[in-house]
Write a protein that holds these residues in place. Structure first.
Motif, PDB file in Angstrom:
ATOM      1  N   ASN A 603       0.864  -1.177   0.000  1.00  0.00           N
ATOM      2  CA  ASN A 603       0.000   0.000   0.000  1.00  0.00           C
ATOM      3  C   ASN A 603       0.899   1.224   0.000  1.00  0.00           C
ATOM      4  OD1 ASN A 603      -1.854   2.170   1.006  1.00  0.00           O
ATOM      5  ND2 ASN A 603      -3.282   0.436   0.992  1.00  0.00           N
ATOM      6  N   THR A 604       0.879   1.969  -1.092  1.00  0.00           N
ATOM      7  CA  THR A 604       1.751   3.131  -1.251  1.00  0.00           C
ATOM      8  C   THR A 604       0.897   4.390  -1.336  1.00  0.00           C
ATOM      9  OG1 THR A 604       3.308   1.759  -2.488  1.00  0.00           O
ATOM     10  CG2 THR A 604       3.610   4.146  -2.613  1.00  0.00           C
ATOM     11  N   ASP A 605       1.078   5.279  -0.352  1.00  0.00           N
ATOM     12  CA  ASP A 605       0.310   6.533  -0.311  1.00  0.00           C
ATOM     13  C   ASP A 605      -1.195   6.260  -0.374  1.00  0.00           C
ATOM     14  OD1 ASP A 605       2.695   7.960  -0.219  1.00  0.00           O
ATOM     15  OD2 ASP A 605       2.819   8.073  -2.416  1.00  0.00           O
ATOM     16  N   GLY A 606      -1.620   5.216   0.326  1.00  0.00           N
ATOM     17  CA  GLY A 606      -3.037   4.893   0.376  1.00  0.00           C
ATOM     18  C   GLY A 606      -3.565   4.169  -0.845  1.00  0.00           C
ATOM     19  N   LYS A 607      -2.684   3.800  -1.790  1.00  0.00           N
ATOM     20  CA  LYS A 607      -3.112   3.124  -3.011  1.00  0.00           C
ATOM     21  C   LYS A 607      -2.655   1.665  -2.974  1.00  0.00           C
ATOM     22  CE  LYS A 607      -2.720   7.343  -5.798  1.00  0.00           C
ATOM     23  NZ  LYS A 607      -2.039   7.984  -6.953  1.00  0.00           N
ATOM     24  N   GLN A 609      -1.319  -1.726  -4.283  1.00  0.00           N
ATOM     25  CA  GLN A 609      -0.498  -2.043  -5.443  1.00  0.00           C
ATOM     26  C   GLN A 609       0.033  -3.473  -5.345  1.00  0.00           C
ATOM     27  OE1 GLN A 609       2.405   1.213  -5.129  1.00  0.00           O
ATOM     28  NE2 GLN A 609       1.499   2.150  -6.957  1.00  0.00           N
ATOM     29  N   ARG A 674       5.848  -1.533  -9.411  1.00  0.00           N
ATOM     30  CA  ARG A 674       4.576  -1.441  -8.699  1.00  0.00           C
ATOM     31  C   ARG A 674       3.460  -1.157  -9.699  1.00  0.00           C
ATOM     32  NH1 ARG A 674       8.032   1.511  -5.085  1.00  0.00           N
ATOM     33  NH2 ARG A 674       8.464   0.286  -3.202  1.00  0.00           N
ATOM     34  N   PRO A 676      -0.904  -0.877 -10.266  1.00  0.00           N
ATOM     35  CA  PRO A 676      -2.156  -0.657  -9.532  1.00  0.00           C
ATOM     36  C   PRO A 676      -2.877  -1.982  -9.288  1.00  0.00           C
ATOM     37  CG  PRO A 676      -1.963   0.862 -11.385  1.00  0.00           C
ATOM     38  CD  PRO A 676      -0.873  -0.136 -11.543  1.00  0.00           C
ATOM     39  N   ASN A 677      -3.324  -2.186  -8.053  1.00  0.00           N
ATOM     40  CA  ASN A 677      -4.073  -3.388  -7.705  1.00  0.00           C
ATOM     41  C   ASN A 677      -5.566  -3.060  -7.765  1.00  0.00           C
ATOM     42  OD1 ASN A 677      -5.120  -5.731  -6.724  1.00  0.00           O
ATOM     43  ND2 ASN A 677      -4.265  -5.556  -4.662  1.00  0.00           N
ATOM     44  N   ALA A 680      -8.897  -3.819  -4.416  1.00  0.00           N
ATOM     45  CA  ALA A 680      -8.870  -3.327  -3.040  1.00  0.00           C
ATOM     46  C   ALA A 680     -10.066  -3.920  -2.309  1.00  0.00           C
ATOM     47  CB  ALA A 680      -8.922  -1.796  -3.025  1.00  0.00           C
TER      48      ALA A 680
END
Length: 695
Positions: A603-607, A609, A674, A676-677, A680
């Motif tokens: 989780n990078t900066d709330g995103k 991945q 990285r 995008p996942n 979520a």
């Protein structure tokens, strides 16, 4: 029309059942009358094989209707339509690839239906032989026209078993009318269609009809009615052509002998049918599918401008799929769909405005779902907008296929009266459609260019295009041989897996080669597909273990998080990035070393991945690269190294909405990718159908 059984057994509600039955028959007949139905009729396997061999060995191939082509009713008519299209379209100046594609993809009779097919085929041939003989004896019509009329008198009898069964529920005129509709336009005066339309009528009803109709009727009776020559009506018809009863018996015997000889030649004699399972093996089908796509690619590649390409695309749709009515809808910036002027749409369509997100029309749903959808006016529920489009096009149904046009712009191709198709041929055509548009997507000049520069660029583009064409041929041959090896019975499963990987890699190279002339490197892969990152890494390690890792004394370790789900990705692009990084790592570890692959959820900066790590134990990146690792710098490795690996990798990852970073020291280098996942918390994995060949 004979009343259905339910009408007799249920007199109370029989009327409503009969109305429904009648509507169903009308819908079936409406579909069968369209020439697209002809494309599904099987041909004689032996005839197709001989014709394909002939057109492949003669340069240029001779598409004339002679010899073997006239021994198959469906193939003879399809070739006549092909000639008509070739004569009327400049795009078919070199029709050889399209002709070979048509033969490679022609459906053939086989399996449990072969015996039933052979019986009808022998009937067609016997009527053809007799009609030709009657024409010779009377001198009233040409023998060529007589042969074709006799051969195709029962053309609709070759419909696939399901369609034939449905049609048998209606009257015989349905089959005759369908045959006639497929023959319309093949001769100037329309006698061919009339011969098919009236061939089963009593002889006395055509005493004063055109000679071709009378001869086909007489030949049909002689071929199908036992002891026909003893009938009064037959003797009267023979006498009208100057032929006596004894001579009629002799003609019938000679026709029977000739048909038996032809049946033996093409593997359709009764004795041969019991000794063979199928005239087309799995290996032949595999080769045919691969070769057909190559021929489509060659044909579309001959167009070097957008207008010839549009004509070529129309040619493919007409020849291979029997589609006459097409149009193209393009999304607009204001959220609507507007018909494109290409393919000369009816003027009324230009006044229709369709919301991209209306959620009701087939066009809107096909665009938002990214998959082909079918509209049929006979269905109970339909959008009025779709019905209006069908009416203006003059069709009862249409296929709405998402496609890609210039600048990677999505569009919707509407094909009138085409059933929903998921055939390999259709999928290959859609993929080649996108590749052809990408190839002609020439970048806009930022400023005025000199005449010499324009001519030089044009010459270079032409040389590249020819080179791509030449490279595609050996790639296709390699891929075909790999597929043939893979399809051999008894092949070890591990070998099968390796051959599958090789075939996929050859196809990936072919796609890269076809994309060389596109406007942007990211345009090479225009389609996303549901891809497992873990599986991709496993396949990469397996593929490189014996050819790259072990020979260079590299040990490998993989640590893959099983919670990383398959997600929509540009599979080829990600595979290219991973291979570039692995290859760079191996080349850096000149004395051997260790390479590892890992996947994890971060989780990078709330995103949310998916993170992919590729780490090595080499000496680290060279100093001149560490400053700007993702910029194009001339490689110092020599050989075939261009110094483009890292810049290309970053560009591809960015195109996928991800990022790539690195850490390096004299103890090794690790790259972190990285992506995008999309899954979520609370989000569900999409279905595979959302990601078709065109997106």
């Amino acid at each position: 029309m004979a009343l259905p059984r339910t009408y007799i057994q249920n007199p109370i509600d029989g009327l409503s059942r009969f109305i429904i039955y009648s509507n169903e028959m009308e819908a079936i007949l409406n579909i069968l009358l369209k020439r697209s139905g002809l494309m599904h009729c099987p041909c004689a396997p032996g005839v197709v094989t001989e014709v394909l061999e002939r057109v492949s060995n003669v340069t240029p191939p001779d598409p004339e209707l002679s010899g073997d082509t006239l021994f198959d009713p469906v193939l003879a008519v399809r070739l006549r339509h092909f000639q008509a299209a070739a004569d009327s379209s400049a795009a078919l100046a070199d029709p050889a690839p399209l002709l070979r594609t048509m033969l490679l993809t022609a459906p053939v009779a086989e399996g449990v239906h072969l015996a039933h097919y052979a019986e009808r085929w022998r009937t067609s041939l016997k009527v053809a032989v007799l009609t030709r003989t009657l024409a010779e004896r009377s001198g009233l019509i040409s023998t060529d026209l007589a042969w074709l009329a006799g051969l195709t008198h029962n053309l609709a009898a070759y419909l696939p078993p399901l369609a034939s069964a449905q049609m048998e529920a209606s009257i015989n005129t349905a089959e005759a009318e369908t045959s006639a509709s497929w023959l319309t336009g093949l001769d100037e005066d329309g006698w061919l269609a009339d011969a098919a339309r009236y061939h089963a009528l009593p002889l006395h009803r055509s005493k004063t009809a055109h000679p071709l109709i009378r001869m086909v009727q007489l030949a049909y009776v002689l071929a199908t009615r036992p002891q026909a020559v003893d009938s009064v009506d037959v003797r009267v018809a023979l006498t009208a052509l100057g032929i006596g009863a004894a001579e009629g018996i002799s003609l019938l015997s000679e026709a029977h002998t000739e048909v038996q000889t032809l049946a033996q030649r093409f593997g359709l004699a009764d004795a041969q049918l019991h000794s063979q399972v199928s005239s087309y093996s799995r290996l032949a089908r595999t080769y045919a599918n691969q070769a057909a796509r190559s021929e489509i690619h060659t044909y579309l590649s001959s167009a070097d401008q957008i207008v010839p390409l549009q004509q070529a695309l129309q040619g493919v749709l007409r020849i291979l799929f029997g589609i006459e009515r097409i149009c193209l809808f393009v999304p607009q910036a204001n959220g609507t769909l507007k018909v494109s002027p290409v393919f000369d749409p009816p003027a009324a369509l230009t006044r229709l405005v369709i919301a991209q997100d209306d959620g009701h029309s087939v066009l809107s749903l096909a665009l938002t779902q990214g998959q082909a959808l079918h509209f049929d006016g006979c269905e109970a529920e339909f959008s009025v907008m779709d019905a209006q489009i069908a009416r203006v096009l003059g069709v009862g149904s249409y296929l709405c296929q998402p496609v890609i046009i210039g600048n990677l712009q999505p569009a919707l191709l509407l094909c009138g009266d085409m059933p929903h198709s998921n055939s390999q041929l259709w999928r290959d055509f859609v993929a080649e459609w996108a590749a052809a548009h990408a190839r002609l997507n020439v970048p806009v000049q930022s400023g005025p260019a000199s005449v010499d520069a324009v001519q030089s660029d044009s010459a270079l583009h032409d040389r590249v295009r020819r080179a791509i064409h030449e490279v595609a041929n050996p790639l296709t041959i390699m891929r075909n041989y790999v597929n043939l090896l893979s399809a051999r019975p008894g092949t070890d499963t591990s070998v099968q897996r390796d051959l599958t990987i090789i075939s996929e890699e050859i196809e990936r190279v072919a796609r890269i080669v076809r994309g060389i002339t596109t406007r942007d490197d990211s345009a090479v892969a225009t389609s996303t597909e549901l891809t497992s990152v873990n599986t991709l890494i496993s396949e990469l390690v397996r593929m490189t273990l014996g050819t790259l890792l072990t020979p260079n004394k590299i040990s490998v370790q993989i640590d893959l998080n099983p919670e990383v789900q398959p997600m929509p990705l540009h599979k080829d692009q990600l595979k290219q990035v991973l291979f570039n990084l692995a290859k760079n790592a191996v080349e850096a570890m000149t004395q051997g070393g260790h390479l590892s692959f890992s996947t994890r959820l971060v989780n990078t900066d709330g995103k949310p991945q998916v993170e992919i790590e590729i780490a090595d134990t080499g000496p680290g990146l060279p100093e001149h690269i560490r400053q700007k690792p993702f910029e194009t710098i001339g490689s110092q490795k020599g050989g075939d190294h261009a110094g483009l690996g890292l810049p290309i990798s970053r560009k591809l990852i960015t195109h996928m909405g991800g990022s790539i970073d690195y850490e390096t020291s004299n103890l090794g280098t690790r790259f972190l990718i990285r992506l995008p996942n999309p899954y979520a918390a609370g989000q569900q994995q999409p279905s595979l159908s959302q990601y078709g060949a065109a997106f």
